[in-house]
Design a protein around this motif. Structure first.
Motif, short mmCIF file in Angstrom:
data_model
loop_
_atom_site.label_atom_id
_atom_site.label_comp_id
_atom_site.label_asym_id
_atom_site.label_seq_id
_atom_site.Cartn_x
_atom_site.Cartn_y
_atom_site.Cartn_z
N TYR A 1 7.12 61.78 -74.83
CA TYR A 1 7.73 60.49 -74.54
C TYR A 1 7.89 60.37 -73.03
O TYR A 1 8.21 61.35 -72.35
N GLY A 2 7.66 59.15 -72.48
CA GLY A 2 7.81 59.00 -71.05
C GLY A 2 7.62 57.58 -70.57
O GLY A 2 7.87 56.61 -71.30
N ASN A 3 7.12 57.46 -69.33
CA ASN A 3 6.96 56.14 -68.73
C ASN A 3 5.57 55.97 -68.13
O ASN A 3 4.80 56.92 -68.02
N ALA A 4 5.28 54.74 -67.75
CA ALA A 4 3.99 54.39 -67.16
C ALA A 4 4.22 53.48 -65.96
O ALA A 4 5.21 52.74 -65.91
N ASN A 5 3.29 53.54 -65.00
CA ASN A 5 3.40 52.69 -63.82
C ASN A 5 2.02 52.49 -63.22
O ASN A 5 1.03 53.08 -63.69
N ILE A 6 1.95 51.70 -62.18
CA ILE A 6 0.67 51.40 -61.52
C ILE A 6 0.84 51.56 -60.02
O ILE A 6 1.91 51.30 -59.46
N ARG A 7 -0.22 52.03 -59.36
CA ARG A 7 -0.31 52.03 -57.91
C ARG A 7 -1.38 51.03 -57.51
O ARG A 7 -2.58 51.28 -57.72
N ALA A 8 -0.96 49.90 -56.98
CA ALA A 8 -1.90 48.82 -56.66
C ALA A 8 -1.91 48.55 -55.16
O ALA A 8 -0.91 48.77 -54.47
N TYR A 9 -3.06 48.10 -54.68
CA TYR A 9 -3.17 47.66 -53.30
C TYR A 9 -4.04 46.40 -53.26
O TYR A 9 -5.15 46.42 -53.78
N PRO A 10 -3.58 45.29 -52.69
CA PRO A 10 -2.26 45.09 -52.10
C PRO A 10 -1.14 45.41 -53.09
O PRO A 10 -1.28 45.18 -54.28
N LYS A 11 -0.03 45.89 -52.57
CA LYS A 11 1.02 46.47 -53.39
C LYS A 11 1.71 45.43 -54.26
O LYS A 11 2.06 44.34 -53.81
N TYR A 12 1.89 45.77 -55.55
CA TYR A 12 2.68 44.97 -56.48
C TYR A 12 4.15 45.37 -56.35
O TYR A 12 4.48 46.49 -55.96
#
Length: 262
Positions: free
Chosen positions: A34-45
């Motif tokens: 069990y856990g979490n999710a995220n994104i690394r976007a550029y240009p930054k969100y």
């Protein structure tokens, strides 16, 4: 899907190694987390980690006879990934866009470890390469932090805009409790994406330059050692009775050889 069939075939070959003469060093098992999710976007969100993500699947490990080397292994898991993006500044606007992604992930890893408490406890680190294939439906939700989700729809996959396959790194650590041929493992693992969820080709060139997904999971795994042999790695503790007995046997064997040579 053709690449996914190749991955499945590779897993079958790996599991078949359990029938080799070294099968006392092979473990197979199931794991989930069990856990979490995220994104690394550029240009930054402007983003926020998305919790309530799950992972689970099957696993294989092979232990070397050198204790500190640990083991190598491969997992095949269904994994929930995704991200939550805010429009504007999060402190000024709570309007969000949240997308979920279903992924088959296959980490190949190395686990150096040490045994403790008469080899009933194994403490280990994990480092490896992770392969990914996005499958099934991807859902999109719109809403606000104050009002909750206001609409949900299926994300329509487009081969010019979206990537099915990706890769990244997997790293973490944990411990295993050994009970005879059974091992109960609890660990944390971070999946760091190196490939983009979206492509910038063709008509979707305005897409972000980078859209890499990450996950953090707390996992529980249950493994079973194939074969009836015990742990083959000798203890590292020089005062361990088993190591002392082995050194004593080697000394006697050496003396016998000297007598024969005379």
């Amino acid at each position: 899907m053709k690449k996914l069939r190749y991955i499945l075939a590779l897993l079958v070959v790996v599991l078949a190694l359990g029938s080799t003469p070294l099968k006392a060093q092979h473990y197979v098992g199931i794991r989930g987390g069990y856990g979490n999710a995220n994104i690394r976007a550029y240009p930054k969100y402007v983003t926020s980690p998305v919790w309530d993500k799950w992972t689970g699947g099957v696993s294989w490990k092979w232990f070397n006879e050198v204790q500190i080397f640990g083991c190598i292994g491969v997992d095949m898991e269904y994994q929930q990934r995704g991200f939550k993006r805010y429009y504007g500044n999060k402190t000024d606007s709570t309007l969000f866009y949240r997308r979920s992604v279903q992924t088959i992930t296959m980490p190949f890893y190395w686990q150096p470890h040490l045994y403790f408490f008469k080899r009933t406890l194994r403490v280990y680190l994990t480092a490896g390469l992770n392969l990914q294939c996005n499958v099934g439906k991807s859902m999109v939700e719109y809403g606000t932090d104050r009002g909750g989700v206001t609409s949900t729809e299926e994300y329509v996959y487009d081969k010019l805009r979206d990537r099915r396959f990706g890769f990244g790194l997997a790293a973490g650590g944990g411990f295993g409790i050994l009970m005879g041929r059974v091992e109960l493992c609890i660990d944390a693992r971070y999946y760091y994406g190196f490939s983009d969820l979206l492509t910038t080709r063709g008509k979707y060139s305005p897409n972000p330059v980078r859209t890499e997904l990450d996950n953090l999971f707390i996992n529980v795994g249950l493994y079973f050692r194939l074969g009836k042999g015990g742990i083959k790695a000798p203890p590292l503790n020089l005062n361990d009775p088993a190591r002392k007995a082995a050194r004593e046997a080697d000394r006697h064997n050496f003396q016998d050889v000297k007598v024969i040579n005379m």
